[in-house]
Write a protein that holds these residues in place. Structure first.
Motif, PDB file in Angstrom:
ATOM      1  N   HIS A 105      -3.008  68.263  92.051  1.00 21.15           N
ATOM      2  CA  HIS A 105      -1.928  68.030  92.985  1.00 21.15           C
ATOM      3  C   HIS A 105      -0.370  68.206  92.607  1.00 21.15           C
ATOM      4  O   HIS A 105      -0.297  68.216  91.316  1.00 21.15           O
ATOM      5  N   THR A 106       0.588  68.929  93.300  1.00 22.42           N
ATOM      6  CA  THR A 106       1.980  69.148  92.856  1.00 22.42           C
ATOM      7  C   THR A 106       2.848  68.020  93.662  1.00 22.42           C
ATOM      8  O   THR A 106       2.370  67.725  94.900  1.00 22.42           O
ATOM      9  N   ILE A 107       3.957  67.819  93.046  1.00 21.21           N
ATOM     10  CA  ILE A 107       4.927  66.986  93.609  1.00 21.21           C
ATOM     11  C   ILE A 107       6.143  67.578  93.394  1.00 21.21           C
ATOM     12  O   ILE A 107       6.637  68.060  92.184  1.00 21.21           O
ATOM     13  N   THR A 108       6.954  68.033  94.589  1.00 24.07           N
ATOM     14  CA  THR A 108       8.248  68.539  94.626  1.00 24.07           C
ATOM     15  C   THR A 108       9.547  67.485  95.115  1.00 24.07           C
ATOM     16  O   THR A 108       9.185  66.837  96.092  1.00 24.07           O
ATOM     17  N   THR A 109      10.319  67.412  94.389  1.00 25.18           N
ATOM     18  CA  THR A 109      11.307  66.213  94.649  1.00 25.18           C
ATOM     19  C   THR A 109      12.610  66.648  95.183  1.00 25.18           C
ATOM     20  O   THR A 109      12.590  68.018  95.632  1.00 25.18           O
ATOM     21  N   SER A 110      13.311  66.015  95.875  1.00 24.32           N
ATOM     22  CA  SER A 110      14.753  66.512  96.643  1.00 24.32           C
ATOM     23  C   SER A 110      15.494  67.463  95.731  1.00 24.32           C
ATOM     24  O   SER A 110      16.350  68.442  96.119  1.00 24.32           O
ATOM     25  N   ASP A 111      15.650  67.406  94.279  1.00 25.59           N
ATOM     26  CA  ASP A 111      16.469  68.074  93.353  1.00 25.59           C
ATOM     27  C   ASP A 111      15.565  69.190  93.057  1.00 25.59           C
ATOM     28  O   ASP A 111      15.782  69.784  92.038  1.00 25.59           O
ATOM     29  N   ASN A 112      14.537  69.647  93.568  1.00 32.42           N
ATOM     30  CA  ASN A 112      13.764  70.729  93.059  1.00 32.42           C
ATOM     31  C   ASN A 112      12.791  70.597  91.806  1.00 32.42           C
ATOM     32  O   ASN A 112      12.438  71.650  91.390  1.00 32.42           O
ATOM     33  N   THR A 113      12.773  69.320  91.398  1.00 34.27           N
ATOM     34  CA  THR A 113      11.869  69.157  90.136  1.00 34.27           C
ATOM     35  C   THR A 113      10.588  69.261  90.542  1.00 34.27           C
ATOM     36  O   THR A 113      10.180  68.368  91.780  1.00 34.27           O
ATOM     37  N   GLN A 114       9.690  69.740  89.733  1.00 29.48           N
ATOM     38  CA  GLN A 114       8.208  69.864  90.151  1.00 29.48           C
ATOM     39  C   GLN A 114       7.596  69.398  89.064  1.00 29.48           C
ATOM     40  O   GLN A 114       7.514  69.855  88.029  1.00 29.48           O
ATOM     41  N   ILE A 115       6.329  68.591  89.287  1.00 24.84           N
ATOM     42  CA  ILE A 115       5.396  68.138  88.205  1.00 24.84           C
ATOM     43  C   ILE A 115       3.865  68.461  88.938  1.00 24.84           C
ATOM     44  O   ILE A 115       3.845  68.543  90.038  1.00 24.84           O
ATOM     45  N   GLY A 116       3.068  68.554  88.037  1.00 22.98           N
ATOM     46  CA  GLY A 116       1.622  68.791  88.328  1.00 22.98           C
ATOM     47  C   GLY A 116       0.749  67.667  87.943  1.00 22.98           C
ATOM     48  O   GLY A 116       1.222  67.089  86.995  1.00 22.98           O
ATOM     49  N   LEU A 117      -0.127  67.224  88.881  1.00 26.91           N
ATOM     50  CA  LEU A 117      -0.965  66.187  88.355  1.00 26.91           C
ATOM     51  C   LEU A 117      -2.431  66.720  88.320  1.00 26.91           C
ATOM     52  O   LEU A 117      -2.971  67.054  89.461  1.00 26.91           O
ATOM     53  N   ASN A 118      -3.063  66.470  87.179  1.00 22.42           N
ATOM     54  CA  ASN A 118      -4.385  67.043  87.041  1.00 22.42           C
ATOM     55  C   ASN A 118      -5.343  65.612  87.076  1.00 22.42           C
ATOM     56  O   ASN A 118      -5.342  64.780  85.949  1.00 22.42           O
ATOM     57  N   PHE A 119      -5.933  65.494  87.947  1.00 19.83           N
ATOM     58  CA  PHE A 119      -6.892  64.052  88.196  1.00 19.83           C
ATOM     59  C   PHE A 119      -8.235  63.896  87.394  1.00 19.83           C
ATOM     60  O   PHE A 119      -8.772  65.152  87.435  1.00 19.83           O
ATOM     61  N   ALA A 120      -8.379  63.024  86.550  1.00 24.81           N
ATOM     62  CA  ALA A 120      -9.580  62.944  85.993  1.00 24.81           C
ATOM     63  C   ALA A 120     -10.998  62.524  87.015  1.00 24.81           C
ATOM     64  O   ALA A 120     -11.998  62.828  86.581  1.00 24.81           O
ATOM     65  N   ASP A 121     -10.644  62.107  88.090  1.00 24.16           N
ATOM     66  CA  ASP A 121     -11.695  61.738  89.147  1.00 24.16           C
ATOM     67  C   ASP A 121     -11.290  62.332  90.470  1.00 24.16           C
ATOM     68  O   ASP A 121     -10.322  61.989  91.012  1.00 24.16           O
TER      69      ASP A 121
END
Length: 243
Positions: A105-121
């Protein structure tokens, strides 16, 4: 049989051991709770092109809610080894939560900062996605509804402009009431009083009539006979005596 630790406050993850779940409880604190918990790897776009993902850290991802009554929700990633928060962001309605795959999954914040989340389950990833989107939808609905109770301040420089009230000892109390409102109030009160008095009078008459109808005549209510005649028969002859 191995007994699994279950927190009284925080949503459990089946990937955490008893010791790890206890450490997470301590890191979250007593005034907060996790409504959903899982294990992830955190990725960030690799500079300078920002076209590839680069693994930055791993930890326990939680959706944190304040239990003291305020409507604040946070996404936080805890590192149980360093016993600290390695990433956090408030769950605003302008946050974009996207799920390109069931496990990433990806999360994009209001200041255009982006992170990715790689889930173990993947099952826990689906639960986390559903919960986060539900909170985002609710936040947007609250924002569209306008002011809430917390946005309204206490009155300042309050003063009484006019007042109509009732005092048990003095009767009606009027303060700084203009003539039009006074006559409107007086006319309405008089009409209501006359109507009320007439209703009371009708009720009393109806009650008296009802009680009269229900009354039963007794022997004491019957007077003695007046000018009554007693007729005696003697040998077939009538004799009248007046009482």
């Amino acid at each position: 049989m191995v007994m699994r630790f279950r927190s009284q406050r925080n949503y459990p993850s089946r990937l955490l051991s008893n010791d790890e779940a206890g450490q997470l409880d301590q890191l979250i604190g007593t005034h907060y709770k996790s409504t959903v918990t899982t294990v992830v790897q955190m990725f960030c776009p690799e500079p300078p092109e920002y076209t590839q993902w680069m693994k930055k850290d791993c930890g326990v991802l939680c959706l944190i809610t304040n239990t003291t009554g305020t409507q604040n929700h946070w996404l936080k990633i805890y590192c149980l080894v360093r016993r600290e928060v390695i990433w956090e962001h408030k769950l605003h309605d302008d946050l974009i939560y996207h799920a390109p795959t069931p496990y990433f999954h990806t999360i994009t914040t209001s200041d255009n900062t982006q992170i990715g989340l790689n889930f173990a389950d993947e099952d826990e990833a689906a639960i986390f996605l559903k919960t986060a989107r539900a909170y985002l939808v609710r936040n947007k609905a609250l924002t569209r509804s306008g002011l809430c109770k917390g946005d309204i301040s206490l009155p300042t420089n309050f003063r009484v402009i006019s007042h109509i009230g009732w005092d048990r000892r003095r009767g009606f109390v009027l303060y700084n009431v203009d003539n039009q409102l006074f006559h409107t109030f007086l006319a309405g009160f008089c009409n209501r009083s006359s109507t009320h008095n007439q209703v009371q009078k009708d009720n009393r008459q109806r009650a008296q009539y009802s009680s009269f109808k229900r009354r039963t005549i007794t022997k004491s209510d019957i007077s003695l006979p007046i000018d009554a005649e007693v007729i005696k028969r003697n040998n077939g002859m009538e004799q009248r005596n007046t009482i």
